[in-house]
Write a protein that holds these residues in place. Structure first.
Motif, short mmCIF file in Angstrom:
data_model
loop_
_atom_site.label_atom_id
_atom_site.label_comp_id
_atom_site.label_asym_id
_atom_site.label_seq_id
_atom_site.Cartn_x
_atom_site.Cartn_y
_atom_site.Cartn_z
N UNK A 16 0.81 -1.21 0.00
CA UNK A 16 0.00 0.00 0.00
C UNK A 16 0.84 1.26 0.00
N UNK A 21 2.61 1.62 -5.44
CA UNK A 21 2.18 2.58 -6.46
C UNK A 21 3.06 2.49 -7.70
N UNK A 39 -7.41 6.11 -13.08
CA UNK A 39 -7.85 6.99 -12.01
C UNK A 39 -7.46 6.41 -10.64
N UNK A 40 -7.30 5.10 -10.58
CA UNK A 40 -6.90 4.42 -9.34
C UNK A 40 -7.78 4.80 -8.16
N UNK A 41 -9.05 4.99 -8.42
CA UNK A 41 -10.00 5.24 -7.34
C UNK A 41 -10.30 3.93 -6.63
N UNK A 42 -11.05 4.02 -5.55
CA UNK A 42 -11.40 2.80 -4.83
C UNK A 42 -12.33 1.92 -5.66
N UNK A 43 -13.12 2.55 -6.52
CA UNK A 43 -13.98 1.80 -7.42
C UNK A 43 -14.05 2.56 -8.74
N UNK A 44 -14.22 1.83 -9.82
CA UNK A 44 -14.42 2.48 -11.12
C UNK A 44 -15.88 2.91 -11.21
N UNK A 45 -16.13 4.06 -11.84
CA UNK A 45 -17.52 4.49 -12.03
C UNK A 45 -17.84 4.40 -13.52
N UNK A 46 -18.92 3.72 -13.81
CA UNK A 46 -19.31 3.42 -15.19
C UNK A 46 -20.72 3.92 -15.43
N UNK A 95 -12.79 -6.54 -13.65
CA UNK A 95 -11.87 -6.25 -12.56
C UNK A 95 -10.82 -7.35 -12.55
N UNK A 129 -10.73 -1.85 -12.79
CA UNK A 129 -10.44 -1.75 -11.36
C UNK A 129 -9.68 -3.01 -10.96
N UNK A 130 -8.90 -2.92 -9.89
CA UNK A 130 -8.09 -4.08 -9.54
C UNK A 130 -7.56 -4.02 -8.13
N UNK A 131 -6.85 -5.08 -7.75
CA UNK A 131 -6.22 -5.13 -6.43
C UNK A 131 -5.02 -6.07 -6.54
N UNK A 132 -3.98 -5.77 -5.79
CA UNK A 132 -2.78 -6.59 -5.82
C UNK A 132 -2.38 -6.94 -4.40
N UNK B 53 -22.71 3.35 -12.28
CA UNK B 53 -22.36 2.20 -11.44
C UNK B 53 -20.93 2.33 -10.96
N UNK B 55 -17.74 -0.03 -9.52
CA UNK B 55 -17.31 -1.43 -9.69
C UNK B 55 -15.93 -1.55 -9.05
N UNK B 57 -12.92 -4.35 -6.82
CA UNK B 57 -12.55 -5.71 -6.37
C UNK B 57 -11.45 -5.64 -5.33
#
Lengths: 340, 340
Positions: A16, A21, A39-46, A95, A129-132, B53, B55, B57
């Motif tokens: 983190x 980064x 954008x690396x936000x907590x969630x993507x907005x679509x 994701x 969106x993603x997580x590692x 929306x 989205x 993960x």
């Protein structure tokens, strides 16, 4: 971040902080970047169109991660795209979560991400969106990928095993068993005269192509992954309360896959596929559907393989080459661990 | 399927066959079932309202999987719900993928799934789709959960670090560092006079409560997980090109967390939280926002902790108790592996 084959992922890359980064910016975004992901936000907005969404997830633990015809990256994209496609949905966004074992090579990670990018582009979808996460050595086996996907279900499309009726045609979009045999060959160092290549491919376009050919005539689609065609056929026979008859002589199975199955003691109907659809459509649409599939780059070997009928609800029967019949049971446990 | 503490997950439970179907039906659906998930289609089909929306993960590899105040199941639901909440979105649906090490206890799996169910119910959301993979002993560490979530972003809500302006107030919704210290205590067998409990909680309702109090006045929210508040503050200071000043004497830190941090050499600003929000709002909304949070069950300790100002863009400064100032650097690598 210097490039080179010898760099490896460290626990600190999952912490983190700045190292994470950098990993995201210089490795992940470089390969699979797009304005939404960046954008690396907590969630993507679509802002999806349409009123119905399909939503699915898959975890990929395939071993080895690179194999003839694909790798875990391509598999992760295709697996989720195909689950959406099977519902008749057009993929909107993916994701991607990664669980990486400390010490995993950067070069391999980049190769996998390139493959994610290529498969996503082929499927006309983006990872938004993603997580590692990085775990210590021994706490995972190299790399696991977990994708989720959302897709738009066109108005009027309602595909489900419960829509299948007696008289429906059963169509396979291509040869069966290629993916499973490709992985097994890789894993066991088997060599065949003609090497077997995984069929892994994103099927959303093929699926849309089929559905648009016979709106309302297509009742159910499935991509036969774990448990192979046998699992899918049994699932549908049960859910629809029909019997399904499959004609052995019609099954599209490559000679080298059949040979490998003979040698290894597998039945190709139980071997996983990652780029095939099993389609149930009204009997009157069968010919048109096969023709439509054959006209698509991912369906040249499409063929009618059987029919649903009243018979014994939930049963799947194989009409053998010599005219006998044999029950295709639902697979029980694990035939092929870590195949996807 | 018999119940009992000694049953364990086998590779065959991930094989796509009858054993997997039994696991899904008798364990997974029993605990987290709902009509959408129970369809067991390749993807769940939803009909969300609204035009935008969110989205997201997350992968969860926390060790140990059970800890004071929660477990990996609660964490997996809350982590994804909170990423949606931070974008101002109301959670609509979750997916749940599991990577299970062969030999994992059924009893533990059931306990985790019960926890998933309880947390999802608390967050007013359902798990609508999932996937289960089993890997051989030694190829994973017990259980990894990977959730994805979709949420509806209300019209008019646009939260982003780029919305933060000089003059904005920085509010913490509660005490900082509880989750990280709870995990560390569990892992290292530390005992404190007052044991530290993880703050893990689903924050969507709290977030909606805040946003509705000051529509347009809330500029950005984040749940400070890996890297703690320091990571979030640095991320936002950079993205918004502002300096952020945090007032040490205002920071809500439990005495026992401060003591544990002293002992272990951690700064609580870098310790992860799983049930806290850092909120940036226009300065004129600060009091109302704090009051609103304190009126919510998940925000009784909410407090103004600092301000954004022009200063040096990207810098985070701590005004210390003795009147000095100290830079809060972005965390670099891994302080606390497998904390979530």
């Amino acid at each position: 971040m210097a490039r080179g084959d010898e760099r490896r992922v460290l626990l600190a890359h999952g912490g983190g902080g700045i190292m994470m980064r950098d990993l995201i910016a210089e490795v992940i975004l470089r390969h699979i970047g797009n304005p939404t992901l960046a954008r690396l936000e907590d969630a993507a907005v679509l802002a999806p169109q349409g009123s119905r969404l399909a939503f699915t997830t898959d975890a990929f633990v395939v071993k080895p991660i690179f194999f003839r015809g694909g790798d875990i990256g391509r598999l992760a994209v295709c697996g989720t795209v195909n689950d959406l496609a099977a519902m008749g949905a057009r993929p909107l966004a993916l994701s991607l979560a990664m669980v990486i074992e400390e010490g995993f090579r950067f070069a391999d990670l980049e190769r996998v991400l390139q493959s994610v990018a290529a498969a996503a582009s082929e499927a006309c979808v983006e990872v938004v969106t993603g997580d590692t996460k990085v775990v210590e050595r021994g706490a995972a086996d190299g790399l696991f990928l977990i994708t989720a996907g959302i897709g738009a279900v066109p108005d009027g499309v309602f595909l489900s095993p419960t829509e299948v009726r007696p008289g429906d045609a059963v169509i396979a979009s291509g040869t069966l068993g290629d993916h499973g045999i490709a992985i097994l060959s890789e894993r066991n160092g088997l060599e065949f005269e003609t090497p077997v290549t995984s069929d892994v491919a994103p099927l959303a376009d093929l699926a849309a192509h089929i559905v648009s050919a016979a709106p309302g005539g297509i009742h159910c689609m499935r991509d036969p992954t774990r448990g192979g065609a046998a699992a899918v056929l049994n699932e549908i026979a049960s859910a629809a309360a029909v019997e399904i008859e499959i004609v052995e002589s019609a099954l599209p199975i490559r000679r080298e896959v059949a040979a490998a199955c003979d040698m290894l003691g597998f039945d190709p109907l139980y071997v996983p596929n990652e780029g095939r659809l099993i389609v149930f459509c009204g009997g009157e649409f069968a010919e048109a559907c096969v023709a439509r599939m054959r006209g698509h780059p991912l369906g040249p070997d499409a063929v009618l393989v059987g029919r649903a009928r009243q018979g014994a609800p939930g049963r799947v029967v194989l009409r053998t080459r010599i005219g006998g019949s044999r029950i295709i049971a639902a697979p029980y446990g694990e035939q092929l661990p870590r195949i996807c």
